[in-house]
Design an enzyme around this catalytic site. Sequence first.
Site, PDB file in Angstrom:
ATOM      1  N   TYR A   1       0.791  -1.229   0.000  1.00 10.08           N
ATOM      2  CA  TYR A   1       0.000   0.000   0.000  1.00 10.08           C
ATOM      3  C   TYR A   1       0.823   1.279   0.000  1.00 10.08           C
ATOM      4  O   TYR A   1       0.250   2.369  -0.047  1.00 10.08           O
ATOM      5  CB  TYR A   1      -0.947   0.001   1.210  1.00 10.08           C
ATOM      6  CG  TYR A   1      -1.843  -1.202   1.237  1.00 10.08           C
ATOM      7  CD1 TYR A   1      -2.873  -1.343   0.320  1.00 10.08           C
ATOM      8  CD2 TYR A   1      -1.645  -2.220   2.165  1.00 10.08           C
ATOM      9  CE1 TYR A   1      -3.692  -2.460   0.323  1.00 10.08           C
ATOM     10  CE2 TYR A   1      -2.467  -3.336   2.182  1.00 10.08           C
ATOM     11  CZ  TYR A   1      -3.480  -3.456   1.260  1.00 10.08           C
ATOM     12  OH  TYR A   1      -4.287  -4.557   1.263  1.00 10.08           O
TER      13      TYR A   1
ATOM     14  N   HIS B   1      -8.554   0.549  -6.010  1.00 11.74           N
ATOM     15  CA  HIS B   1      -7.709  -0.134  -5.031  1.00 11.74           C
ATOM     16  C   HIS B   1      -6.271   0.309  -5.264  1.00 11.74           C
ATOM     17  O   HIS B   1      -5.847   0.460  -6.412  1.00 11.74           O
ATOM     18  CB  HIS B   1      -7.805  -1.651  -5.188  1.00 11.74           C
ATOM     19  CG  HIS B   1      -9.206  -2.145  -5.080  1.00 11.74           C
ATOM     20  ND1 HIS B   1      -9.828  -2.317  -3.873  1.00 11.74           N
ATOM     21  CD2 HIS B   1     -10.119  -2.450  -6.035  1.00 11.74           C
ATOM     22  CE1 HIS B   1     -11.066  -2.720  -4.090  1.00 11.74           C
ATOM     23  NE2 HIS B   1     -11.271  -2.805  -5.395  1.00 11.74           N
ATOM     24  N   MET B   2      -5.538   0.499  -4.185  1.00 10.84           N
ATOM     25  CA  MET B   2      -4.136   0.888  -4.309  1.00 10.84           C
ATOM     26  C   MET B   2      -3.282  -0.275  -4.801  1.00 10.84           C
ATOM     27  O   MET B   2      -2.390  -0.087  -5.609  1.00 10.84           O
ATOM     28  CB  MET B   2      -3.620   1.432  -2.983  1.00 10.84           C
ATOM     29  CG  MET B   2      -4.217   2.801  -2.670  1.00 10.84           C
ATOM     30  SD  MET B   2      -3.693   3.490  -1.098  1.00 10.84           S
ATOM     31  CE  MET B   2      -1.941   3.641  -1.302  1.00 10.84           C
ATOM     32  N   SER B   3      -3.556  -1.476  -4.290  1.00 12.09           N
ATOM     33  CA  SER B   3      -2.772  -2.634  -4.711  1.00 12.09           C
ATOM     34  C   SER B   3      -3.397  -3.256  -5.961  1.00 12.09           C
ATOM     35  O   SER B   3      -4.555  -2.987  -6.300  1.00 12.09           O
ATOM     36  CB  SER B   3      -2.703  -3.673  -3.586  1.00 12.09           C
ATOM     37  OG  SER B   3      -3.976  -4.251  -3.361  1.00 12.09           O
TER      38      SER B   3
ATOM     39  N   ARG C   1      -9.302 -11.913  -3.464  1.00  7.68           N
ATOM     40  CA  ARG C   1      -9.292 -10.488  -3.828  1.00  7.68           C
ATOM     41  C   ARG C   1      -9.624 -10.261  -5.308  1.00  7.68           C
ATOM     42  O   ARG C   1      -9.823  -9.137  -5.726  1.00  7.68           O
ATOM     43  CB  ARG C   1      -7.935  -9.869  -3.507  1.00  7.68           C
ATOM     44  CG  ARG C   1      -7.629  -9.845  -2.032  1.00  7.68           C
ATOM     45  CD  ARG C   1      -6.347  -9.072  -1.748  1.00  7.68           C
ATOM     46  NE  ARG C   1      -5.841  -9.331  -0.430  1.00  7.68           N
ATOM     47  CZ  ARG C   1      -6.239  -8.699   0.683  1.00  7.68           C
ATOM     48  NH1 ARG C   1      -7.159  -7.770   0.618  1.00  7.68           N
ATOM     49  NH2 ARG C   1      -5.705  -9.006   1.851  1.00  7.68           N
TER      50      ARG C   1
ATOM     51  N   ASP D   1     -25.573  -3.388  -2.258  1.00  7.97           N
ATOM     52  CA  ASP D   1     -26.972  -3.020  -2.441  1.00  7.97           C
ATOM     53  C   ASP D   1     -27.212  -1.544  -2.152  1.00  7.97           C
ATOM     54  O   ASP D   1     -28.024  -0.907  -2.824  1.00  7.97           O
ATOM     55  CB  ASP D   1     -27.870  -3.893  -1.565  1.00  7.97           C
ATOM     56  CG  ASP D   1     -27.964  -5.325  -2.070  1.00  7.97           C
ATOM     57  OD1 ASP D   1     -27.499  -5.602  -3.198  1.00  7.97           O
ATOM     58  OD2 ASP D   1     -28.505  -6.167  -1.335  1.00  7.97           O
TER      59      ASP D   1
ATOM     60  N   ASN E   1     -13.133   2.875  -2.396  1.00  5.03           N
ATOM     61  CA  ASN E   1     -12.166   1.841  -2.074  1.00  5.03           C
ATOM     62  C   ASN E   1     -12.697   1.225  -0.793  1.00  5.03           C
ATOM     63  O   ASN E   1     -12.508   1.765   0.291  1.00  5.03           O
ATOM     64  CB  ASN E   1     -10.764   2.421  -1.860  1.00  5.03           C
ATOM     65  CG  ASN E   1      -9.748   1.346  -1.532  1.00  5.03           C
ATOM     66  OD1 ASN E   1     -10.094   0.199  -1.286  1.00  5.03           O
ATOM     67  ND2 ASN E   1      -8.482   1.731  -1.508  1.00  5.03           N
TER      68      ASN E   1
ATOM     69  N   HIS F   1     -14.992  -7.621  -1.461  1.00  4.80           N
ATOM     70  CA  HIS F   1     -15.060  -9.026  -1.838  1.00  4.80           C
ATOM     71  C   HIS F   1     -16.234  -9.781  -1.237  1.00  4.80           C
ATOM     72  O   HIS F   1     -16.485 -10.925  -1.625  1.00  4.80           O
ATOM     73  CB  HIS F   1     -13.736  -9.703  -1.463  1.00  4.80           C
ATOM     74  CG  HIS F   1     -12.556  -8.867  -1.836  1.00  4.80           C
ATOM     75  ND1 HIS F   1     -12.253  -8.547  -3.141  1.00  4.80           N
ATOM     76  CD2 HIS F   1     -11.640  -8.215  -1.067  1.00  4.80           C
ATOM     77  CE1 HIS F   1     -11.181  -7.764  -3.157  1.00  4.80           C
ATOM     78  NE2 HIS F   1     -10.804  -7.543  -1.915  1.00  4.80           N
TER      79      HIS F   1
END
Length: 147
Positions: A22, A100-102, A111, A87, A74, A80
């Site tokens: 990250y 997402h950073m990664s 993931r 919803d 994020n 997941h």
Amino acid sequence: MKILVLHGINLNMFGKRDPAQYGTLTLAQINEQLQALGAELGAQVECFQTNHEGAMCERIHAAHGEEIDAVLINAGAWTHYSYGIRDALAILSVPIVELHMSHVHAREAFRHVSVFADIVRGQISGFGGESYLLALRAAVKLAQGKP
């Protein structure tokens, strides 16, 4: 133009948590960068972070009645498995950009799945803090009606 940025579970630990995945940017620094880029792009950026799933859903519900033009999310690990957040997001009629950073698709198999995938306009991942800035640029274009 108003863009809502939603930061999910554990993201308050950016800068401390697993810097190999990250980086070393803190959430406060990310928010500062988003605010600065938002000003350049003519967008007001509001950032919200919580580690409580219900609080995230409540913030999304509130956005339904606000003058929001787009949402960045994020959601961290909630991405997941949180059908509740999925919803809540589905109630919104504005463009949603997941980020997402990664590089989530190069990590653990769990993931690779996003329960938000069918309701978001797109996903940006793997660029560290730059993922947020890329997502903001995309959200502004989408809010302006540009593909």
